[in-house]
Each structure stands twice: as C-alpha cells, then as structure tokens.
Design a protein around this motif. Structure first.
Motif, PDB file in Angstrom:
ATOM      1  N   UNK A 136       3.870  83.865   1.182  1.00  0.00           N
ATOM      2  CA  UNK A 136       3.968  82.635   0.411  1.00  0.00           C
ATOM      3  C   UNK A 136       3.597  81.444   1.282  1.00  0.00           C
ATOM      4  N   UNK A 181       6.166  75.556  -4.024  1.00  0.00           N
ATOM      5  CA  UNK A 181       5.304  76.712  -3.829  1.00  0.00           C
ATOM      6  C   UNK A 181       3.847  76.334  -4.074  1.00  0.00           C
ATOM      7  N   UNK A 206       1.015  82.211  -3.572  1.00  0.00           N
ATOM      8  CA  UNK A 206       1.660  83.403  -3.074  1.00  0.00           C
ATOM      9  C   UNK A 206       0.768  84.609  -3.316  1.00  0.00           C
ATOM     10  N   UNK A 227       7.936  91.536  -3.908  1.00  0.00           N
ATOM     11  CA  UNK A 227       8.588  90.674  -4.880  1.00  0.00           C
ATOM     12  C   UNK A 227       7.770  90.461  -6.135  1.00  0.00           C
ATOM     13  N   UNK A 253       7.730  89.570  -9.808  1.00  0.00           N
ATOM     14  CA  UNK A 253       8.744  88.844 -10.571  1.00  0.00           C
ATOM     15  C   UNK A 253       9.703  89.823 -11.230  1.00  0.00           C
ATOM     16  N   UNK A 254      10.982  89.577 -11.050  1.00  0.00           N
ATOM     17  CA  UNK A 254      11.989  90.470 -11.586  1.00  0.00           C
ATOM     18  C   UNK A 254      12.564  91.397 -10.546  1.00  0.00           C
ATOM     19  N   UNK A 255      11.932  91.434  -9.366  1.00  0.00           N
ATOM     20  CA  UNK A 255      12.472  92.250  -8.278  1.00  0.00           C
ATOM     21  C   UNK A 255      13.852  91.755  -7.924  1.00  0.00           C
ATOM     22  N   UNK A 256      14.734  92.689  -7.651  1.00  0.00           N
ATOM     23  CA  UNK A 256      16.119  92.291  -7.441  1.00  0.00           C
ATOM     24  C   UNK A 256      16.304  91.509  -6.148  1.00  0.00           C
ATOM     25  N   UNK A 257      16.011  92.142  -5.019  1.00  0.00           N
ATOM     26  CA  UNK A 257      16.297  91.485  -3.745  1.00  0.00           C
ATOM     27  C   UNK A 257      14.997  91.140  -3.067  1.00  0.00           C
ATOM     28  N   UNK A 258      14.764  89.888  -2.860  1.00  0.00           N
ATOM     29  CA  UNK A 258      13.494  89.469  -2.269  1.00  0.00           C
ATOM     30  C   UNK A 258      13.698  88.333  -1.292  1.00  0.00           C
ATOM     31  N   UNK A 259      14.594  88.576  -0.305  1.00  0.00           N
ATOM     32  CA  UNK A 259      14.829  87.563   0.712  1.00  0.00           C
ATOM     33  C   UNK A 259      13.525  87.207   1.384  1.00  0.00           C
ATOM     34  N   UNK A 260      13.296  85.947   1.547  1.00  0.00           N
ATOM     35  CA  UNK A 260      12.089  85.484   2.217  1.00  0.00           C
ATOM     36  C   UNK A 260      12.411  85.109   3.658  1.00  0.00           C
TER      37      UNK A 260
END
Lengths: 108, 117
Positions: free
Chosen positions: B33, B45, B48, B97, B99-106
């Motif tokens: 991103x 943003x 990405x 990630x 869209x809708x992915x649960x865990x997407x820590x950046x």
C-alpha cells in the motif's frame, strides 16, 4: 460511505489513565486496529479487536462494541513516551480505513 | 531481519518534476500500500496492490502512479500533475488482504518526507 471519528487532541498527566474513543461507520466490518505513531515515524501496531469486549495487553487495553460501532483505547500509568498520535483503523470490505488520529500529550 | 524499507527518508524536488519513491519489503507479503499523511491528518490511501502486476486506486490516486513488477517492490511516482505533493509518504504491506479478509495487519516502512520547492 466510510467514516471514522476520533478526538483530535487530548492531554493527560503522567501516571494517569486516558481513554481515546473511536466511532465508525464503514461498509462491512471484520475488525478494528489501533496503531501508535510518534511524530515523523511510522505507525506501529498496538491491538486488534474482532469480538465485542475488552482486550488487555500490559498498560494498553482496547474495547470494541460492534453493535454500537464504537471502540476505545485505554492507556494506564501514562508515561511521557506515550505522547504520540493514536490511529483507529477499520478492516471491512476495502483496505484498512484510518481515522485522522488522536494526538495525545502527556504532561508532568 | 525482515521489514519494509523506504528510501530516501527526505527528498526535495523542484515543482514540475516527477519523482519516484522506493518501497521494498522482504516479509513475503502479497499486499502493499501507499499512503499520504499531511500534518495533523490521518493516512489517506493512494494505491494498493494485492498481487504482482495488479494494483487499484485508493482514495487520492490522481497525480500518482505505481507499478508492481516484483512481489518485493512497489514504487510510487509523484507526477507533476499532483497539485500539492509536499507530504509524508508511507508504504505498508500485509500478508493478504482481499476486501473482507479477517486479519490484515499492515506493517509500515519508515516513510519518506517529500518537499517540493
């Protein structure tokens, strides 16, 4: 639409407790992140909430209410080094959406 | 050590010049991103990318361009069409990630502060 609201600035005293609130309206919701960002530096991960309730991690805790679209970050035993911006970010149907951040100043 | 690097940390350019900001990661992350941050503002943003050779516009893509020829690299070009390019630019990556992915820590790089004179 996507909307995340946080207070712009807060001031608290060293050793005290402070609560930083975040309300959100987003398209879809998977979870909510809190990041810390010191001036001129990159954000660093603090916490992630998926389910309702309180997640505790040392001096920092984060709370989530999905039904109310509300979260808060609780900082205990404040230290001078906690002076920073705190960003709330929501994971939903798009890449993370960030709030504008809350600038916390810790004073002696 | 794994991480994200951005270079340079400070960059000065004359108005009307294109400039490319570097972002490299060795975390084996699929998604990358680019964000822009102005004083007292949150992260906005720009672009990405979820996979090599594919990228999507973010909220403020006008005046910017990107490429994703390698998984590790996601350079951002600030073109002369960007009306107000002076800002702090942050690159980030995450494991995956859609869209809708649960865990997407950046995970974020150290940032590049661009000043256009």
């Amino acid at each position: 639409g996507q909307n995340i609201d946080q207070p712009t600035e807060m001031t608290a005293t060293e050793g005290a407790i402070v609560q930083i609130n975040c309300t959100y309206q987003t398209s879809g919701f998977n979870g909510l992140f809190w990041y810390q960002q010191h001036a001129g530096e990159a954000p660093t991960f603090l916490s992630y909430n998926v389910l309702d309730g309180l997640e505790e991690k040392g001096r920092f805790s984060s709370f989530l209410s999905r039904s109310k679209g509300y979260s808060y970050l609780l900082l205990k035993e404040l230290q001078m080094k906690d002076s920073a911006s705190y960003l709330c970010a929501v994971s939903g149907n798009t890449p993370l959406v960030f709030g504008k951040g809350t600038r916390l100043s810790v004073i002696a | 050590d794994g991480g994200i690097t951005q270079s340079p940390k400070y960059l000065f350019r004359k108005e009307g010049q294109n400039v490319t900001l570097s972002c490299e990661q060795n975390l084996n992350h699929d998604a990358m991103y680019w964000y822009r941050q102005d004083p007292g503002q949150g992260l906005r943003l720009i672009y990405y990318s979820q996979i090599v050779n594919d990228f999507q516009k973010g909220d403020i893509a006008e005046g910017y361009s990107v490429s994703r020829e390698k998984k590790e690299s996601f350079p951002l070009t600030v073109t002369s069409a960007q009306k107000n390019p002076t800002a702090f630019y942050l690159c980030a990556s995450s494991i995956d990630t859609p869209p809708g992915q649960d865990y997407n820590e950046q995970f974020f790089g150290p940032g590049t502060r661009l000043t256009v004179l």
